[in-house]
Write a protein that holds these residues in place. Structure first.
Motif, short mmCIF file in Angstrom:
data_model
loop_
_atom_site.label_atom_id
_atom_site.label_comp_id
_atom_site.label_asym_id
_atom_site.label_seq_id
_atom_site.Cartn_x
_atom_site.Cartn_y
_atom_site.Cartn_z
N ASP A 196 21.21 47.04 55.90
CA ASP A 196 21.25 45.50 56.79
C ASP A 196 19.47 45.01 56.95
O ASP A 196 19.10 43.36 57.64
CB ASP A 196 20.73 47.07 57.92
N LYS A 255 21.92 34.61 57.41
CA LYS A 255 22.87 34.41 59.26
C LYS A 255 21.90 33.09 59.65
O LYS A 255 22.67 32.83 60.72
CB LYS A 255 23.06 35.07 60.21
N GLN A 304 29.38 36.03 63.13
CA GLN A 304 28.59 36.12 62.43
C GLN A 304 27.09 36.78 62.03
O GLN A 304 26.00 35.49 62.42
CB GLN A 304 27.90 34.58 61.41
N THR A 305 26.82 38.30 62.08
CA THR A 305 26.37 38.75 62.63
C THR A 305 24.56 39.15 61.08
O THR A 305 23.53 39.17 61.52
CB THR A 305 26.00 40.73 62.84
N GLY A 306 25.40 39.07 59.95
CA GLY A 306 24.07 38.88 58.92
C GLY A 306 24.32 40.25 58.91
O GLY A 306 23.87 40.48 57.22
N PHE A 307 24.96 41.41 59.30
CA PHE A 307 25.54 42.67 58.65
C PHE A 307 26.16 43.01 57.69
O PHE A 307 27.38 43.09 57.94
CB PHE A 307 25.35 43.46 59.92
N ALA A 345 18.53 43.47 54.45
CA ALA A 345 19.23 41.65 54.03
C ALA A 345 20.05 40.93 54.73
O ALA A 345 21.35 40.59 53.84
CB ALA A 345 20.10 42.31 52.81
N SER A 346 19.86 40.35 55.85
CA SER A 346 20.84 40.16 56.78
C SER A 346 19.95 38.44 56.81
O SER A 346 20.59 37.97 58.13
CB SER A 346 21.36 40.39 58.23
N ARG A 395 27.73 46.02 56.23
CA ARG A 395 28.76 46.46 57.02
C ARG A 395 28.88 45.95 57.79
O ARG A 395 30.65 46.80 57.64
CB ARG A 395 27.96 47.85 57.05
#
Lengths: 99, 629
Positions: free
Chosen positions: A92, A98, B602-605, A94-95, B607
């Motif tokens: 989480d 975005k 596009q949340t970037g998570f 490593a986001s 999971r």
């Protein structure tokens, strides 16, 4: 012994793996879950080969193993690099992409 | 026709002056004004030389031509850049360069305190060159180049002190109103080419008798529109009063003696068109008659000495246009009045400049008074110009104006009576407002501010005034002695038969003098008998208020053209913003909005992506399973 039982085990392992990928935050654990899913798929391949009396499934299992080995090399390298730069192996964190 | 390759020097000399002064910049500050004056004077000398040569030739060989280069050569459209010097052009050449040189000399002193004097002289030389091109061009297209050139020079000089916003606005106003007239000239040229196939004066003169009246009338009306623009005639007259924002020598040269008479030149030059188009000719006299009254009436209510003279210029050019509209019998008289007017009006403007020079640039005549004691030379020269414009014999205006009034009466029928009466009435009003100018400025009690120290101008200023005053006295007599000018110009115009005389010349002259006497008498009663206040009285009649607003000319233009035009443009701007820009912006914002909404997914998570992939895969497999079942 009924061959279908192996398929049930395979489905169970796959489900455990998939749930693990979705719910766990630690990248190593996620990675292990991915391996679990690959092995579940391997078990299904081999079982189908046995049921159908052909060796196609067994050949596919070897392919999967090779791919899994490669994946481990690349994946572990990425995880180690991220851990080094960010001091964390949580997926989480490593986001950043975005933005 | 004879060829003379010296004509180009007339234009080239002042043009070179303008180029040198503008390109050399501040380096020429010390000697620029002298160079410009010398070049203008040498152009005058070339003009005199040409005149002497012309006088030495028999009548039919007097006109000379010079081809400069092949200008336009497209199919059947052939135009050479060529110059034509004939009996008509030489009058203008001498007037432009002669009066122009005097005004150059005057400006050396008048503009001596202005740090931009060099630029002023560069523009003056540019004007002289453009005006000479205007009168020397041998086709309408060549004339058009000069026509635009003088418009540019006029714009630059009106706005010479453009650091004052009002002056810059005045120059724009003059330029824009002139553009309306210029459009008329370009239309005339286009119609001439379309219907006659040529734009040269000689070619059109040859083709005119075979052309249809309709096309000639159209050309004539368009030429009249051009003339009304450049010559400040009704209905394009409103710019001239504001043009007084320019330095006074400019008002004398451009807005009294030369440029504003270009319309008269244009009509006289195109005499073969107007002679064949009676409708256009009738419009010309109507415009002339309206303007001569219009200008004179405005002149009665002006307290600004330059604006009073400007109104008078408008009115006097009305006389010339009226004369030029009366056909072959009137052209020569129009030109005669143009020449005499060039002397006396330029002289009076220089006189006004001299008064302003001595009174710290005060232009309000109500703050003058009794200046004849302090500026005797200005008083005498201005006074001689005054007698000339009134038409008192034997001063110049008497000969020229009287002939126009007489010719107007002889135009025949009700038209003649109307035109003649208008011209007579105009003479009376002229006498009234010019006397008013004289009384307010030079006689009566002083009404100056305490700071003012009126003094006579230096010799460089009063010498040109004196020379022009001599012209105001003698030019009329010299030009009309033995019908000198009429005979000189006769070869250019169509023959005209003897008109029956409505009134004997002596009757017309007496009537004109009577009108002048009445005008002078009223002015004396009104301004000499009683004290004049140094502010304009407020409790005046409704009519006076209208006249003070220039007979509502600006209000009319603003209500009819400016405000609807502004409304149209602002509507167009709004339409542009709402419809065209709105469509473009709408497409953009729809794309942006939907992209923004999609970006939320596009949340970037990692999971959540994995979960989505899983759901997608499950959904896909379920769908396949459902379909195959």
């Amino acid at each position: 012994m009924n061959a279908a039982n192996y398929l049930y085990v395979s489905a169970l392992l796959f489900t455990i793996g998939a749930v693990g990928v979705v719910v766990r935050r630690n990248a190593i654990v996620v990675f292990m879950c991915v391996e679990l899913m690959l092995n579940a798929a391997n078990l299904a391949f081999v079982t189908f080969a046995r049921i159908n009396g052909s060796i196609d499934g067994q050949i596919m299992a070897f392919f999967t193993m090779v791919v899994a080995a490669c994946e481990v090399v690349v994946g572990l390298a990425i995880i180690v690099t991220i851990y080094r730069s960010r001091r964390s192996a949580s997926v989480d964190d490593a986001s950043l992409l975005k933005r | 026709m004879l060829i003379n390759n010296g004509l180009v020097y007339l234009i080239a000399l002042p043009l070179a002056g303008a180029a040198i002064l503008l390109l050399a910049g501040r380096r020429s500050d010390k000697w620029g004004h002298i160079l410009a004056t010398l070049l203008s004077a040498s152009s005058f000398a070339v003009g005199l030389l040409q005149l002497s040569q012309m006088l030495g030739r028999p009548t039919e060989q007097r006109a000379v031509e010079q081809k400069l280069f092949e200008w336009i050569s497209v199919g059947s459209f052939q135009v050479d850049a060529g110059l034509l010097l004939d009996q008509l052009s030489i009058c203008f050449v001498l007037l432009i360069t002669g009066v122009g040189t005097l005004i150059h000399i005057y400006s050396i002193s008048y503009m001596s305190h202005d740090h931009d004097r060099r630029r002023f002289f560069a523009y003056l030389n540019l004007f002289i060159a453009a005006m000479l091109l205007l009168v020397l061009g041998n086709s309408f297209l060549n004339l058009y180049v000069g026509w635009e050139g003088v418009g540019l020079a006029s714009y630059l000089l009106i706005g010479f002190w453009n650091q004052k916003p009002a002056y810059a606005t005045a120059s724009k106003k003059a330029f824009i109103m002139n553009r309306v007239g210029d459009m008329g000239l370009s239309f005339a040229i286009m119609i001439a080419f379309a219907s006659l196939g040529t734009v040269s004066f000689a070619g059109i003169k040859e083709a005119a008798p075979h052309a249809s009246t309709a096309s000639l009338t159209a050309i004539g009306i368009m030429l009249l529109v051009a003339a009304t623009g450049k010559s400040a005639q009704f209905p394009l007259q409103a710019w001239l009063g504001d043009a007084m924002a320019g330095p006074t020598p400019v008002s004398a040269l451009i807005h009294a003696a030369t440029m504003v008479t270009a319309g008269v030149y244009l009509i006289t030059r195109s005499n073969f068109i107007f002679d064949a188009a009676p409708t256009a000719q009738l419009l010309v006299v109507i415009v002339g008659a309206i303007t001569l009254l219009f200008g004179a009436i405005i002149g009665t209510a002006k307290d600004d000495i330059k604006k009073a003279l400007a109104a008078s210029t408008m009115s006097q050019i009305g006389y010339m246009i009226l004369g030029a509209g009366l056909g072959p019998v009137g052209y020569a008289f129009a030109i005669m009045h143009l020449l005499t007017h060039g002397f006396f009006k330029a002289g009076m403007f220089l006189g006004a400049g001299s008064v302003m020079h001595g009174m710290d640039d005060e232009v309000n005549m109500r703050k003058y008074g009794n200046l004849r004691k302090f500026m005797p030379i200005t008083f005498v020269t201005f006074g001689l110009g005054y007698l000339a414009i009134l038409g008192v014999p034997p001063f110049a205006g008497f000969y020229s104006k009287d002939m126009i009034i007489e010719t107007a009466f002889n135009a025949g029928g009700i038209k003649g009576i109307l035109l003649g009466s208008a011209a007579l009435l105009g003479a009376g009003i002229t006498a009234f407002y010019m006397t008013r100018v004289m009384i307010l400025t030079f006689t009566g009690a002083p009404r100056w501010d305490e700071k003012a120290h009126p003094h006579e101008s230096p010799i460089l200023m009063w010498l040109p005034m004196a020379i022009l005053a001599i012209g105001s006295v003698t030019s009329g007599f010299l030009l009309s002695r033995g019908d000198a000018l009429v005979n000189w110009l006769a070869p250019l115009f169509a023959e005209h038969g003897e008109h029956e005389e409505l009134l004997k010349p002596i009757v017309v002259t007496s009537l004109a003098l009577l009108m002048v006497a009445i005008g002078v008498a009223i002015a004396f009663m009104k301004y000499s008998r009683s004290e004049v206040s140094n502010t304009a009285p407020e409790d005046v009649s409704f009519l006076t208020k209208i006249v003070r607003r220039d007979l509502l000319q600006d209000d009319f233009n603003e209500a009819i053209f400016m405000r609807p035009g502004q409304a149209l443009t602002s509507t167009l701007v709004k339409t542009d913003e709402l419809v065209i820009d709105g469509a473009v912006r709408g497409v953009g914002s729809v794309a942006l909005g939907s992209a923004g909404a999609l970006r939320g997914t596009q949340t970037g998570f990692v999971r959540s992506y994995a979960a989505l992939i899983l759901i997608g895969a499950v959904a896909l497999i379920a769908a396949i399973w459902v379909v195959t079942q």
